[in-house]
Write a protein that holds these residues in place. Structure first.
Motif, PDB file in Angstrom:
ATOM      1  N   GLY A 103      17.221   0.126 -77.545  1.00 26.41           N
ATOM      2  CA  GLY A 103      17.260   1.139 -76.464  1.00 26.41           C
ATOM      3  C   GLY A 103      16.960   2.272 -77.755  1.00 26.41           C
ATOM      4  N   LYS A 104      17.621   3.054 -77.955  1.00 25.52           N
ATOM      5  CA  LYS A 104      16.941   4.694 -78.596  1.00 25.52           C
ATOM      6  C   LYS A 104      18.277   5.251 -79.484  1.00 25.52           C
ATOM      7  N   TYR A 105      17.475   6.045 -80.554  1.00 27.22           N
ATOM      8  CA  TYR A 105      18.436   6.443 -81.763  1.00 27.22           C
ATOM      9  C   TYR A 105      18.493   8.221 -81.205  1.00 27.22           C
ATOM     10  N   GLY A 106      19.391   8.788 -80.613  1.00 31.51           N
ATOM     11  CA  GLY A 106      19.402  10.227 -80.530  1.00 31.51           C
ATOM     12  C   GLY A 106      18.468  10.652 -79.739  1.00 31.51           C
ATOM     13  N   ARG A 107      18.224  12.033 -79.943  1.00 34.36           N
ATOM     14  CA  ARG A 107      16.862  12.055 -79.440  1.00 34.36           C
ATOM     15  C   ARG A 107      16.223  13.441 -79.251  1.00 34.36           C
ATOM     16  N   PRO A 108      15.700  13.858 -79.671  1.00 37.13           N
ATOM     17  CA  PRO A 108      14.483  14.698 -79.723  1.00 37.13           C
ATOM     18  C   PRO A 108      14.708  15.599 -79.531  1.00 37.13           C
ATOM     19  N   MET A 109      13.972  16.895 -80.356  1.00 35.28           N
ATOM     20  CA  MET A 109      14.947  18.231 -80.769  1.00 35.28           C
ATOM     21  C   MET A 109      13.420  18.953 -80.609  1.00 35.28           C
ATOM     22  N   LEU A 110      13.092  19.790 -79.693  1.00 36.85           N
ATOM     23  CA  LEU A 110      12.013  20.631 -79.340  1.00 36.85           C
ATOM     24  C   LEU A 110      10.643  20.182 -78.942  1.00 36.85           C
ATOM     25  N   GLY A 111      10.419  18.466 -78.867  1.00 37.47           N
ATOM     26  CA  GLY A 111       9.750  17.303 -78.589  1.00 37.47           C
ATOM     27  C   GLY A 111       9.192  17.040 -80.231  1.00 37.47           C
ATOM     28  N   ILE A 112      10.443  16.836 -81.579  1.00 38.46           N
ATOM     29  CA  ILE A 112      10.458  16.180 -83.081  1.00 38.46           C
ATOM     30  C   ILE A 112      10.673  15.815 -82.456  1.00 38.46           C
ATOM     31  N   ASN A 113      10.131  14.002 -82.963  1.00 38.85           N
ATOM     32  CA  ASN A 113      11.205  13.025 -83.276  1.00 38.85           C
ATOM     33  C   ASN A 113      12.455  13.116 -83.592  1.00 38.85           C
ATOM     34  N   PHE A 114      13.297  12.219 -83.144  1.00 40.08           N
ATOM     35  CA  PHE A 114      14.897  12.149 -83.503  1.00 40.08           C
ATOM     36  C   PHE A 114      14.784  11.569 -84.893  1.00 40.08           C
ATOM     37  N   HIS A 115      14.204  10.475 -85.521  1.00 33.87           N
ATOM     38  CA  HIS A 115      14.620  10.038 -86.808  1.00 33.87           C
ATOM     39  C   HIS A 115      13.483  10.937 -87.522  1.00 33.87           C
ATOM     40  N   GLN A 116      12.700  11.874 -87.251  1.00 35.38           N
ATOM     41  CA  GLN A 116      12.231  13.030 -88.708  1.00 35.38           C
ATOM     42  C   GLN A 116      13.247  13.804 -88.833  1.00 35.38           C
TER      43      GLN A 116
END
Length: 512
Positions: A103-116
């Motif tokens: 599965g995934k970590y978190g979710r993107p914010m304004l199209g920016i990957n969550f892990h960033q």
């Protein structure tokens, strides 16, 4: 106008060997029976199967769904449990612990990957420090709490970021698929193969001959004979390419133990001085094993470490397996395809053995031949499967190489060894600004690479510059909210044990 092909269709398909590989193949190709293809599987009860692959990864859901298998009935029949990921203990350094989640970590914010976003906050530190990245994955939060539920269909829900696979008894899975295949017309023949016949002019396989003299003729053969590779290796002489210089473990001891506690919804892999131990919880028992390098650990020591690490008494004698990590130079040669161990083996660290069986089957069905056996199609099959093997190989090597351990010759070798250029380039790209890209036919997602790289302490030097467009105060608030809702969602899920009891136990009662 190009005329249509006049090559005769395949009418006799012979599968050599049972186990997971043989019966998964038989179940998948059983649909061909209605099209006039006689499908025969030859196996001997005297020849055992390896059967250590009891942990799987999410793509198996697609395989079972393609066969029309009811999930609850399958879990009940195989004494299965659900798997949200793999816990790695002592891999980066002694005392470390992380989970590679499905599965995934978190979710993107304004199209920016969550892990960033997480990485920028982590590098800032202080009040902006987001804490462990594990806190933002619903699969990890549920696994740590011993809870399980199905993913949500609503993409806005946190539970939509969850994915899962299974733990199951491989022998029971093969039996379950055998029933599925035989009910659809697959014929099983019991017997040991004494000889393989080939056409004198082109070397194509024409028949297998059993010890009692019976001949089973075929147009097309699938080699599921395990490490022996009776058809592809012994008969057609396709060489084996060893990857032992990168993956030095060549032995495994396996032993089941009693189930004395509710089954955890994850596999555990604990690093040892000369390899690692696995723990796979089923409903009726726990599968345990120690994968090790015989050049660094003797069998007696490996057995002692395996038994000392158990949390319950054994219920059978330990079994020793020997192997060499690698693959055949080709997976398809002439009129023979190897599925499973006959084609190659990458140790079970990330539970990929069952997947490689499935991948080989799906690719075979998409390139199913006629009796012309097109070289173009065979080359495409080999190219695709070899690429997938090599992508998986690199991911497994990463676990060994990305370590700070220096407490044994084994770990010193793994930490300092040369690695494939493809893996070295991926690690260096990650070190710069945390960038990771999935190859077109790679099994493992970006999240999988992120889990292992961060879990084993490879932290990039900087974050993606685009993250700077997000105000720090807003991202702190965003992260706090995400961590809170992930924890709250996990707490609201049923326990793993209760989920199985409520769903799969009922399926077992209906089947009876």
């Amino acid at each position: 106008m190009i005329p249509p092909t006049t090559e005769a269709p395949i009418t006799r398909l012979v599968i050599v060997g049972g186990g997971s590989a043989g019966w998964m193949t038989a179940a998948a190709v059983s649909r061909l029976v209605d099209a006039g293809v006689a499908v025969t599987l030859v196996e001997s009860d005297e020849i055992g199967t390896v059967g250590v692959g009891e942990a799987t990864i999410p793509p198996l859901l697609d395989f079972n769904a393609a066969l029309g298998i009811d999930e609850d009935e399958f879990v009940a029949a195989t004494q299965g449990t659900f798997k949200l990921g793999i816990e790695f203990v002592d891999w980066g350094k002694r005392g470390d612990k992380y989970i590679h989640p499905f599965g995934k970590y978190g979710r993107p914010m304004l199209g920016i990957n969550f892990h960033q976003i997480w990485l920028r906050q982590h590098l800032l530190g202080g009040d902006a420090d987001p804490g462990p990245v594990d806190d933002y994955a619903i699969s990890i939060a549920a696994a740590r709490r011993g809870r399980f539920a199905k993913p949500a269909n609503n993409p806005e829900a946190v539970l939509s970021g969850l994915a899962y696979a299974y733990h199951f008894d491989a022998g029971l899975y093969a039996r379950f698929l055998r029933g599925h295949a035989e009910a659809r017309g697959v014929a099983r023949i019991e017997g040991k193969i004494a000889n393989v016949e080939q056409a004198p002019l082109d070397g194509y396989i024409t028949a297998v001959v059993l010890e009692d003299g019976r001949r089973i003729e075929g147009d097309f053969f699938v080699d599921c004979s395990g490490f022996r590779a009776l058809l592809l290796g012994q008969t057609l002489s396709v060489p084996y390419r060893s990857w032992q210089h990168w993956l030095p473990c060549d032995s495994a001891l396996a032993v089941p133990s009693a189930s004395v506690a509710p089954p955890t919804p994850y596999t555990r892999s604990s690093a040892e001085r000369g390899g690692w131990r696995w723990r796979i919880p089923l409903q009726h028992r726990v599968g345990n094993g120690h994968v090790f390098s015989s050049a660094h650990t003797d069998e007696e020591t490996a057995l002692r470490r395996l038994l000392d690490g158990l949390d319950a008494p054994t219920i059978a004698d330990p079994r020793l397996l020997r192997f060499t990590a690698g693959r055949r130079e080709k997976l398809w040669e002439k009129n023979c395809v190897a599925i499973g161990l006959a084609g190659g083996f990458i140790e079970p660290l990330e539970s990929t053995s069952i997947h490689l069986i499935q991948s080989g089957i799906f690719r075979l069905m998409s390139l199913f031949p006629d009796r012309g056996f097109s070289g173009i199609e065979i080359d495409e099959y080999n190219r695709w499967l070899i690429e997938e093997y090599e992508h998986i190989r690199d991911f497994i090597i990463l676990h060994y190489h990305a370590t700070e351990r220096a407490d044994s010759d084994f770990w010193n070798h793994c930490r300092t060894m040369d690695i494939p250029d493809s893996l070295a380039a991926r690690i260096e790209l990650w070190r710069e600004k945390g960038r990771i890209f999935r190859a077109h036919n790679s099994l493992f997602t970006e999240e999988s690479w992120i889990a292992v790289l961060l879990g084993q302490n490879i932290v990039p030097r900087a974050a993606d510059p685009l993250v700077a467009m997000l105000p720090v105060g807003e991202t702190v608030q965003f992260m706090n909210h995400m961590r809170e809702i992930v924890a709250r969602t996990a707490e609201a899920m049923p326990t793993h044990e209760d989920y199985i009891a409520m769903n799969c136990a009922m399926a077992r009662q209906v089947a009876q």
